[in-house]
Write an enzyme that holds these catalytic residues in place. Structure first.
Site, PDB file in Angstrom:
ATOM      1  N   CYS A 115      -0.924   0.204 -14.920  1.00 20.69           N
ATOM      2  CA  CYS A 115      -1.027   1.076 -16.083  1.00 20.69           C
ATOM      3  C   CYS A 115      -1.613   0.272 -17.238  1.00 20.69           C
ATOM      4  O   CYS A 115      -1.134  -0.820 -17.539  1.00 20.69           O
ATOM      5  CB  CYS A 115       0.352   1.614 -16.456  1.00 20.69           C
ATOM      6  SG  CYS A 115       0.369   2.558 -18.003  1.00 20.69           S
ATOM      7  N   CYS A 174       1.424   0.015 -20.203  1.00 15.68           N
ATOM      8  CA  CYS A 174       2.645  -0.793 -20.065  1.00 15.68           C
ATOM      9  C   CYS A 174       2.544  -1.860 -18.982  1.00 15.68           C
ATOM     10  O   CYS A 174       3.491  -2.610 -18.771  1.00 15.68           O
ATOM     11  CB  CYS A 174       3.854   0.107 -19.822  1.00 15.68           C
ATOM     12  SG  CYS A 174       3.865   0.946 -18.219  1.00 15.68           S
ATOM     13  N   CYS A 187      -5.215   4.238  -4.404  1.00 16.71           N
ATOM     14  CA  CYS A 187      -4.070   4.513  -3.544  1.00 16.71           C
ATOM     15  C   CYS A 187      -2.817   4.217  -4.377  1.00 16.71           C
ATOM     16  O   CYS A 187      -2.491   3.057  -4.616  1.00 16.71           O
ATOM     17  CB  CYS A 187      -4.170   3.624  -2.313  1.00 16.71           C
ATOM     18  SG  CYS A 187      -2.889   3.897  -1.104  1.00 16.71           S
TER      19      CYS A 187
END
Length: 140
Positions: free
Chosen positions: A103, A106, A128
């Site tokens: 991400c 974060c 994936c």
């Protein structure tokens, strides 16, 4: 979790805060780079239209219009919603070289991206992604 070189997360919490916020399975995948078992995730076969967010911080990651059936056991997308919504880094674990997907907000582990597998997608990429690292917000 290894730090991402040259990038600072926009959401920073202690590991204790992450443990309080996330279930044990979510923590194992998102913060310890684990992997859920194939064909067990809640979004593997979902066809619901909407936006997939990071389960840890709520950042938008993928949209349902880029999700496709790869039959690999995990939700697959051919592109993130915005290129800076995810970070990529080399992963040499498990005796192979892969590209880990994190991400961008974060720095939680999401899964891996693969190229050149011959899927009929616009990017020839397969993000994936572990279902447990996502939260689907259905379109109205």
């Amino acid at each position: 979790m290894k730090p991402v070189v040259g990038a600072t997360p926009k959401v920073v919490k202690s590991e204790q805060e992450w443990r309080r916020q996330l279930s044990p399975e979510e923590y194992a995948v998102l913060r310890e780079a684990g992997t859920e078992r194939p064909f067990t995730g809640e979004y593997t076969d979902t066809k619901t239209e909407g936006v997939y967010e990071c389960r840890a911080c709520g950042a938008e990651l993928f949209r349902s219009d880029t999700k496709f059936e790869s039959h690999c056991g995990w939700p697959s997308f051919y592109a993130p919603s915005e290129s800076d919504n995810v970070l990529l880094r080399e992963d040499r674990s498990m005796g192979m070289v892969r590209i880990e997907v994190l991400c961008g907000t974060c720095h939680s582990h999401l899964g891996h991206v693969f190229e050149g597998e011959g899927y009929p997608t616009p990017t020839d990429q397969r993000y994936c992604i572990n279902s447990v690292s996502l939260r689907l917000i259905p379109s109205p």
